[in-house]
Design a protein around this motif. Structure first.
Motif, PDB file in Angstrom:
ATOM      1  N   LEU A 346       0.829  -1.200   0.000  1.00  0.00           N
ATOM      2  CA  LEU A 346       0.000   0.000   0.000  1.00  0.00           C
ATOM      3  C   LEU A 346       0.857   1.241   0.000  1.00  0.00           C
ATOM      4  CD1 LEU A 346      -2.668  -0.635   2.791  1.00  0.00           C
ATOM      5  CD2 LEU A 346      -3.097  -0.486   0.349  1.00  0.00           C
ATOM      6  N   GLU A 354      -6.849   5.364  -5.124  1.00  0.00           N
ATOM      7  CA  GLU A 354      -5.527   5.400  -5.754  1.00  0.00           C
ATOM      8  C   GLU A 354      -4.772   4.096  -5.496  1.00  0.00           C
ATOM      9  OE1 GLU A 354      -3.980   9.985  -5.897  1.00  0.00           O
ATOM     10  OE2 GLU A 354      -4.353   9.158  -3.914  1.00  0.00           O
ATOM     11  N   ASN A 355      -4.956   3.543  -4.292  1.00  0.00           N
ATOM     12  CA  ASN A 355      -4.318   2.271  -3.983  1.00  0.00           C
ATOM     13  C   ASN A 355      -4.895   1.127  -4.800  1.00  0.00           C
ATOM     14  OD1 ASN A 355      -2.153   2.181  -1.918  1.00  0.00           O
ATOM     15  ND2 ASN A 355      -3.608   3.421  -0.768  1.00  0.00           N
ATOM     16  N   ILE A 357      -5.562   0.969  -7.788  1.00  0.00           N
ATOM     17  CA  ILE A 357      -5.063   0.814  -9.160  1.00  0.00           C
ATOM     18  C   ILE A 357      -3.545   0.637  -9.210  1.00  0.00           C
ATOM     19  CG2 ILE A 357      -6.962   2.051 -10.284  1.00  0.00           C
ATOM     20  CD1 ILE A 357      -4.969   4.464 -10.467  1.00  0.00           C
ATOM     21  N   LEU A 358      -2.911   0.542  -8.051  1.00  0.00           N
ATOM     22  CA  LEU A 358      -1.448   0.399  -8.050  1.00  0.00           C
ATOM     23  C   LEU A 358      -1.040  -0.867  -8.799  1.00  0.00           C
ATOM     24  CD1 LEU A 358       1.315   1.396  -7.070  1.00  0.00           C
ATOM     25  CD2 LEU A 358       0.985   0.017  -5.022  1.00  0.00           C
ATOM     26  N   GLY A 359      -0.241  -0.691  -9.832  1.00  0.00           N
ATOM     27  CA  GLY A 359       0.193  -1.836 -10.623  1.00  0.00           C
ATOM     28  C   GLY A 359      -0.765  -2.126 -11.775  1.00  0.00           C
ATOM     29  N   HIS A 361      -2.339   0.605 -12.972  1.00  0.00           N
ATOM     30  CA  HIS A 361      -2.579   1.975 -13.411  1.00  0.00           C
ATOM     31  C   HIS A 361      -2.207   2.207 -14.867  1.00  0.00           C
ATOM     32  CE1 HIS A 361       1.591   1.743 -12.079  1.00  0.00           C
ATOM     33  NE2 HIS A 361       1.847   2.685 -12.959  1.00  0.00           N
ATOM     34  N   THR A 362      -1.489   1.270 -15.469  1.00  0.00           N
ATOM     35  CA  THR A 362      -1.133   1.469 -16.872  1.00  0.00           C
ATOM     36  C   THR A 362      -2.216   0.917 -17.793  1.00  0.00           C
ATOM     37  OG1 THR A 362       0.095  -0.575 -16.770  1.00  0.00           O
ATOM     38  CG2 THR A 362       1.356   1.442 -16.492  1.00  0.00           C
ATOM     39  N   ARG A 414      -7.638  -5.449  -4.989  1.00  0.00           N
ATOM     40  CA  ARG A 414      -6.876  -4.986  -6.141  1.00  0.00           C
ATOM     41  C   ARG A 414      -6.246  -6.163  -6.883  1.00  0.00           C
ATOM     42  NH1 ARG A 414      -2.320  -1.851  -3.974  1.00  0.00           N
ATOM     43  NH2 ARG A 414      -1.218  -3.823  -3.894  1.00  0.00           N
ATOM     44  N   GLU A 415      -5.630  -7.057  -6.129  1.00  0.00           N
ATOM     45  CA  GLU A 415      -4.906  -8.143  -6.785  1.00  0.00           C
ATOM     46  C   GLU A 415      -5.862  -9.111  -7.479  1.00  0.00           C
ATOM     47  OE1 GLU A 415      -1.708  -8.069  -7.337  1.00  0.00           O
ATOM     48  OE2 GLU A 415      -1.753  -6.129  -6.310  1.00  0.00           O
TER      49      GLU A 415
ATOM     50  N   ARG C 222      -0.660   9.742 -15.720  1.00  0.00           N
ATOM     51  CA  ARG C 222      -0.113   8.477 -15.265  1.00  0.00           C
ATOM     52  C   ARG C 222       1.327   8.635 -14.758  1.00  0.00           C
ATOM     53  NH1 ARG C 222       2.209   4.242 -18.001  1.00  0.00           N
ATOM     54  NH2 ARG C 222       1.627   5.013 -20.046  1.00  0.00           N
ATOM     55  N   TYR C 225       1.132  10.033 -11.366  1.00  0.00           N
ATOM     56  CA  TYR C 225       0.722   9.024 -10.395  1.00  0.00           C
ATOM     57  C   TYR C 225       1.934   8.195  -9.971  1.00  0.00           C
ATOM     58  CZ  TYR C 225      -1.574   4.777  -8.618  1.00  0.00           C
ATOM     59  OH  TYR C 225      -1.952   3.706  -7.845  1.00  0.00           O
ATOM     60  N   GLU C 226       2.708   7.773 -10.957  1.00  0.00           N
ATOM     61  CA  GLU C 226       3.882   6.951 -10.658  1.00  0.00           C
ATOM     62  C   GLU C 226       4.884   7.729  -9.804  1.00  0.00           C
ATOM     63  OE1 GLU C 226       5.527   5.132 -14.151  1.00  0.00           O
ATOM     64  OE2 GLU C 226       3.777   3.850 -14.414  1.00  0.00           O
ATOM     65  N   VAL C 229       3.735   7.755  -6.258  1.00  0.00           N
ATOM     66  CA  VAL C 229       3.942   6.470  -5.583  1.00  0.00           C
ATOM     67  C   VAL C 229       5.404   6.348  -5.171  1.00  0.00           C
ATOM     68  CG1 VAL C 229       3.847   3.964  -5.777  1.00  0.00           C
ATOM     69  CG2 VAL C 229       2.085   5.345  -6.867  1.00  0.00           C
ATOM     70  N   ASN C 233       6.240   5.778  -1.306  1.00  0.00           N
ATOM     71  CA  ASN C 233       6.622   4.423  -0.914  1.00  0.00           C
ATOM     72  C   ASN C 233       7.322   3.732  -2.088  1.00  0.00           C
ATOM     73  OD1 ASN C 233       6.851   1.787  -0.101  1.00  0.00           O
ATOM     74  ND2 ASN C 233       4.779   1.639   0.722  1.00  0.00           N
ATOM     75  N   ALA C 236       6.590   0.064  -2.603  1.00  0.00           N
ATOM     76  CA  ALA C 236       5.301  -0.203  -3.230  1.00  0.00           C
ATOM     77  C   ALA C 236       5.374   0.089  -4.721  1.00  0.00           C
ATOM     78  CB  ALA C 236       4.204   0.626  -2.574  1.00  0.00           C
ATOM     79  N   PHE C 239       6.876  -2.793  -6.329  1.00  0.00           N
ATOM     80  CA  PHE C 239       5.852  -3.831  -6.354  1.00  0.00           C
ATOM     81  C   PHE C 239       4.870  -3.604  -7.504  1.00  0.00           C
ATOM     82  CE2 PHE C 239       1.474  -4.795  -5.355  1.00  0.00           C
ATOM     83  CZ  PHE C 239       1.526  -6.145  -5.072  1.00  0.00           C
ATOM     84  N   GLY C 240       4.515  -2.325  -7.730  1.00  0.00           N
ATOM     85  CA  GLY C 240       3.538  -2.016  -8.769  1.00  0.00           C
ATOM     86  C   GLY C 240       4.135  -1.934 -10.160  1.00  0.00           C
ATOM     87  N   GLY C 241       5.384  -2.373 -10.299  1.00  0.00           N
ATOM     88  CA  GLY C 241       5.995  -2.379 -11.618  1.00  0.00           C
ATOM     89  C   GLY C 241       6.433  -1.007 -12.095  1.00  0.00           C
ATOM     90  N   ILE C 242       6.622  -0.091 -11.157  1.00  0.00           N
ATOM     91  CA  ILE C 242       7.031   1.265 -11.531  1.00  0.00           C
ATOM     92  C   ILE C 242       8.551   1.356 -11.440  1.00  0.00           C
ATOM     93  CG2 ILE C 242       6.929   3.692 -10.831  1.00  0.00           C
ATOM     94  CD1 ILE C 242       4.079   2.989  -9.699  1.00  0.00           C
TER      95      ILE C 242
END
Lengths: 510, 304, 361
Positions: A346, A354-355, A357-359, A361-362, A414-415, C222, C225-226, C229, C233, C236, C239-242
């Motif tokens: 998180l 916002e959390n 869509i983490l990962g 979001h693309t 989310r996952e 976008r 947003y990245e 993040v 964190n 994180a 983890f989110g592929g950023i």
């Protein structure tokens, strides 16, 4: 009977919870007393109160029959109490010697009297078979040795009561055995030891008496020889242990994830994963049981692309993921519930939406040409909040303000919304209350029933046993056993988890 | 050219430049070893210099001047300590604000006391210990006989011992590396952090005093970035007193060389860059690894 | 959702009332300094406000001081959002402004509609390069950006000093030759006679556009947003592929580019050349502006207006009290803002704790 420690009616409240609720506990002098309970039962808080880190809201402390006021660790040290914390309280850049004497230094002519102190420490170390390299920096030592430094630190302060918080959580089995030898030696010499743990084999092996805590209260206390792991376990969880989540038989399909000959050597050159082989098929939950620190974290990190394995293949639906960046791993059809939600799962200062869509979001659905589609993000949040019963049901709530269970639900939501073929769930219910746990378990099973492959990694044996269709045991970086179903006794699992059985011979069967 | 470099005058020049760097830099070592980032060194030097000038001007006594300079530095450092340690606000921003404050307050009082926005009246210098053997070179003799030069050397050496060999130093290092561990063995974390910041105030105040006596007056903004060079030297010296002092000597040498070679060869600006580029290179890990104390800049929150 | 929020929890409390309170308190402390000098604080403050806000000339001067502060404030703010502390705006704006002047002096005869964007771009590129360096070092070696940006400030100052006084200068001066006339940004007084004599020019529009860009980028896109993040964190983000490293470099580069735009005000809109020492700590003041504006681009504009007013205000009160009063005020504002933010957050957390307790029991 003479008591070294008597805690009478200790109550300690924190903002959200009552950590200790009118706890009374007596520990006989010269004994090893185990304090057991699940995560969050209040064991550590109780002992940190005794050690002066917290002040109780009410209650009394007696040490060797004298009532004492302990306002700080220093007071506690003065009463002859030493504590080895779960996270070592050592200064990594200082030498072993400097760490041991810190705060209790002998000086000569304004300078530290290192010669004299070394002698004293060497004598102490010899007496209790605690050999440590005095002049090396702590950061260069393994955890087993660091723990010995912590014990010596307490003994140097003339502790005769020693509290150890989950001392074996970070140790290899060999190191654990050695630690128990040291503890027996200490007991022989008249020290009193309190061992905080949730590993029942340890309790049975070394303790004289055991107190069980649940939800901030002592729920049972007995002499170790008169009890059984079964009895302790029931007291710990407060219900018969054999609780199995209701689920139908697995409808297993083709393998989704296949791992072969996977090895991982970390930066310091330690071999963390050794030739790991297993597969997970669609429609099944494979649970990985094991004592924490046996390579589970790294196994998950290898699969999810966060670290690169040293050798071996990880194939997801026939595609080898090794070397893929995280995003591509996800895109290949994987969802990941990380073991530490606050660290990785998180962004606590973000809103729930916002959390959510983490990962993801693309994804096209959340993006227009220049900006992100706020309505789609909002809608996604409303839908998931409703489906996974996240509270409060406010997409704009800041994640930090949610309870642990609801934070975890956000991650699960989310996952699972990725609709991935493989779900890697690491400690999915850690720190989550019972209601939340049940909900999360149902969600995972329903994914399985939809034909997803689930890899479950959990330190909670009950969770592994109740959710899994098959169970693999990891020990010292190896898969030492794979059980074809979940009809296995906890004690049997325990033998494999502690390396008593297995020893790699069964690995080849995998 | 070689003879120019090896001359006593050149040596004296180098020392003159190095002393204020070294004092402030070692001050920085104390502060950061204890876990408080100290970008405020620049402002502390400036207030130190100003208070020294005021004290000396009104009493005619350089000793009183030094005491004033040290007190001024200490007070400025205490602002930083309160904001960083008690309020636990951002230490870098606090340092920047204090540097700004120092520029403003010194000029403000300068105008009130000396009715000038650029410089004070002249003050006497420090008395010096006679150095018979080089009296034929009065400048050099004055410098080597300067009690502050001797004091600086003593401070450098003593600091190395204090930080690494005494109880105080051990505890200071512990609170800067792992305050929680220090706390559990009964060390008062914030107290030791205060000590670290206060010592940095005293030493950077002394550094200012040096500048004041060297110039016999206060001119606005006379710290002229020395606090930042001291910070750079502290990093290049890897937070060790001897290392920091050596780095200061190196920077002083380069600067002295630049003055000596003025007019010919390398443009002065490129020599000015040496300390900064050296720091960047060291930080990037090209020459060994410079690792700051682990809790440097992180306030200690006791409650979990 | 329908739960009533305590006044402490409203974002306006933190974003508006806390900074305003800090500013008011700073003026109160400033009053003590004024009184020490033997002046009446109310009179001095009256002059300060009336001479800056009371007429078009004063407003023009104020806006002229505000423009570079907006650029510097945005530069710091966007880096903050990525979790980086950019103390290097001063160096970045030096390099950017110098680049603008340099390109401008070699591009005579180019029509304005190309020349102006070209010079703006030169500033962006110059500042961007100077921001890229510490960003790259942070991402690839972990070297702390705070120290590196401080060091790079001095390197930049030395570099432009060398080139502006030895190589590209008008003989016997410390400034460059003028830029091409087509690269000039017009002053306000060309259109509005009331601003006669004040140097305010239309580069302030570029500053406002830049603020809108930063807001849109951070809040709506976008990559924004990245970047957030990563700032909140990094684990994180991983983890989110950023790509964390790329975002660190990118944010510092954008930050540098924003600072590099300062040259539009001075070089393109005022003197039409680069001069050594043209900026007196604008980059550092940008930190204060970002802080007071809570890293919100529109907050940055408001904070820049206040600091711009103070910078010009020092001159109008100089006959009554030393003009350094405003530096003192600025410093106190910064200290009060960081302190009150911290104290406010602690109060809020404590309040939330007690509330949770009372709900539980």
């Amino acid at each position: 009977m003479k008591y070294a420690i008597e805690l009478v009616g200790i109550t300690k409240r924190f903002a959200r919870t009552v950590a200790n609720d009118n706890v009374t506990l007596s520990v006989s002098a010269g004994s090893i007393h185990a304090l057991v309970g699940e995560n969050g039962a209040g064991k550590t808080t109780l002992m940190e109160t005794l050690y002066g880190i917290y002040q109780p809201d009410s209650g009394k402390i007696r040490i060797h029959d004298t009532e004492v006021a302990i306002k700080s660790p220093q007071d506690s040290i003065r009463q002859g109490i030493g504590m080895v914390h779960q996270h070592f309280m050592l200064v990594p850049t200082l030498s072993v010697l400097e760490n041991i004497i810190l705060g209790a230094e002998d000086t000569r002519n304004a300078f530290l009297d290192l010669a004299k102190t070394s002698e004293r420490i060497t004598a102490l170390a010899d007496k209790f078979s605690l050999s440590v390299p005095l002049n090396e920096k702590v950061q260069d030592l393994g955890v087993g040795i660091q723990q010995r430094v912590e014990i010596l630190k307490a003994l140097y302060r003339k502790a005769d009561i020693l509290i150890l918080d989950e001392p074996t959580a970070v140790l290899t089995p060999q190191e654990s055995t050695r630690l128990f030898g040291i503890l027996s030696e200490l007991k022989q010499q008249g020290k009193t030891i309190v061992l905080i743990t949730h590993k029942l084999n340890e309790v049975m092996e070394i303790s004289d008496r055991v107190s069980v805590m649940r939800k901030g209260k002592i729920v049972g206390e007995m002499d170790t020889p008169t009890t059984s792991p079964q009895e302790i376990a029931e007291l710990m969880v407060g219900r018969p242990v054999l609780l199995r989540v209701e689920k139908s038989k697995a409808n297993t399909g083709k393998p989704v994830l296949s791992i072969s000959n996977l090895s991982y050597v970390d930066r310091r050159g330690v071999e963390i994963l050794k030739n790991v082989n297993f597969s997970v098929a669609s429609g099944e939950i494979l649970g990985i049981a094991g004592v924490e620190g046996n390579g589970q974290t790294q196994l998950v990190e290898c699969i999810t692309g966060l670290v690169k394995p040293t050798s071996g293949t990880i194939s997801l639906n026939g595609v080898n993921l090794v070397g893929f960046p995280v995003k591509r791993v996800f895109d290949s059809g994987l969802a990941h519930v990380p073991e530490d939600r606050l660290k990785r799962g998180l962004v606590v200062d973000f809103t729930v939406k916002e959390n959510l869509i983490l990962g993801l979001h693309t994804r096209q659905e959340f993006n227009s040409r220049l900006s992100m589609r706020r309505s789609a993000i909002e809608q996604n949040a409303r839908m998931l909040i409703k489906k996974y019963d996240v509270r409060p049901d406010d997409p704009d709530a800041i994640a930090r303000g949610l309870s642990g269970g609801n934070q975890q639900k956000v991650i699960i939501a989310r996952e699972l919304s990725r609709n991935a073929q493989l779900i890697v769930a690491s400690q999915p219910t850690r720190g989550v209350d019972i209601g939340g746990t049940e909900f999360i378990h149902r969600s995972i099973i329903s994914e399985r029933d939809k034909g997803k492959a689930v890899l479950l990694i959990s330190a909670d044996l009950t969770e592994v046993l109740s959710l899994s269709d098959r169970i693999a045991v990891i020990y010292d970086g190896m898969i030492v056993k794979i059980f074809p179903d979940n009809k296995v006794e906890e004690s049997e699992l325990g033998l494999f988890m502690t390396g008593t059985k297995g020893n790699g011979r069964e690995a080849s069967l995998a | 050219m070689i003879s120019q470099i090896l001359s006593l005058a050149f040596l004296a020049q180098t020392i003159r430049i190095t002393v204020p760097y070294a004092l402030a830099s070692i001050g920085g070592v104390y502060s950061e070893r204890g876990g408080v980032t100290n970008i405020a060194l620049e402002g502390i030097i400036l207030t130190g210099a100003f208070c020294t000038v005021v004290g000396t001007y009104y009493t005619g006594s350089p000793l009183v001047g030094i005491l004033c300079g040290v007190s001024g530095g200490l007070l400025t450092a205490l602002i930083h300590a309160v904001v960083s340690i008690n309020i636990k606000a951002d230490q870098i921003i606090s340092g920047i604000a204090i540097n700004l404050f120092a520029v403003g307050i010194t000029k403000f009082v300068l105008e009130i006391l000396f009715h000038s926005s650029s410089n004070s009246s002249r003050i006497v210098g420090l008395p010096h210990i006679p150095m018979g053997f080089i009296e034929h070179q009065p400048d050099v003799a004055h410098l080597l006989g300067n009690p502050m030069v001797l004091a600086t050397i003593a401070i450098i050496i003593a600091s190395q011992f204090i930080i690494f060999r005494t109880r105080f130093g051990l505890r200071l290092r512990a609170v800067g590396e792992n305050p929680e561990a220090a706390d559990t063995v009964g060390i008062k974390v914030n107290l030791y952090r205060y000590y670290g910041v206060m010592i940095s105030g005293v030493l950077a105040g002394l550094s200012g005093a040096w500048l004041a006596f060297d110039q016999h007056s206060f001119t606005d903004g006379m710290s002229a970035g020395r606090g930042y060079i001291a910070l750079a030297a502290m990093i290049v010296g890897k937070w060790n007193p001897l290392g920091a002092a050596a780095a200061c000597l190196l920077f002083g040498f380069a600067e002295s060389l630049q003055i000596q070679l003025q007019g010919g060869g390398l443009p002065t600006q490129f020599i000015q860059m040496i300390p900064y580029i050296a720091t960047i290179i060291v930080l990037a890990g090209f020459i060994g690894k410079a690792v700051a104390p682990a809790a440097d800049g992180v306030p200690y929150e006791k409650e979990k | 959702m329908a739960e009533k929020r305590h006044w402490l929890e409203h974002s306006i409390t933190q974003n508006f009332f806390v900074p305003v309170l800090a500013v008011v308190l700073s003026f109160a402390v400033g009053a003590i300094f004024i009184a020490i000098v033997g002046q009446n604080p109310i009179e001095v403050y009256y002059v300060l406000f009336s001479q800056t806000l009371g007429n078009e000339y004063g407003i023009g001067q104020l806006l002229f001081k505000t423009t570079p502060l907006i650029f510097a404030g945005l530069s710091v703010a966007i880096c903050f959002k990525a979790g980086l502390f950019n103390i290097g705006a001063e160096g970045q704006l030096q390099i950017g402004a110098f680049a603008t002047a340099l390109v401008g002096m070699y591009t005579f005869g180019v029509p304005a509609f190309i020349e102006i964007p070209l010079l703006v771009l030169a500033g962006i590129v110059g500042g961007g390069i100077w921001g890229f360096i510490p960003g790259y070092l942070k991402a690839k070696t972990g070297a702390h950006e705070v120290i590196n940006t401080i060091m790079l400030n001095f390197v930049a100052l030395a570099l432009v000093s060398y080139f502006a006084t030895n190589i590209y200068n008008v003989p016997a001066t410390v400034h460059t030759p003028s830029i091409a006339p087509t690269g000039r940004i017009p002053r306000f007084d060309v259109f509005f006679s009331g601003f006669e004599g004040s140097p305010v020019n239309f580069s302030i529009l570029i500053a406002i556009v830049a603020a809108i860009f930063v807001w849109y980028y951070i809040d709506r896109t976008r990559p924004g947003y990245e970047l957030r993040v990563v700032g909140l964190n990094a684990k994180a983000a991983e983890f989110g592929g950023i790509n964390v490293a790329r975002n660190l470099i990118l944010s510092m580069t954008i930050g540098g580019a924003l600072a590099g735009l300062v040259g539009t005000n001075y070089v393109m809109g005022y003197k039409y050349y680069f001069e050594e020492g043209f900026s007196t700590g604008t980059g550092f003041m940008g930190i204060a502006v970002a802080l007071l504006g809570n890293n919100n681009p529109f907050g940055v504009i408001l904070a820049a207006l206040l600091f711009g007013m103070l910078e010009y205000g020092g001159l109008v009160i100089n006959t009554m009290v030393p003009k350094e009063l405003v530096s003192i005020l600025q410093a106190i504002v910064i200290i009060f803002v960081i302190s009150s933010n911290k104290i406010f957050r602690k109060t809020l957390v404590n309040y939330m704790k007690t509330r949770t307790l009372s709900v539980n029991q």
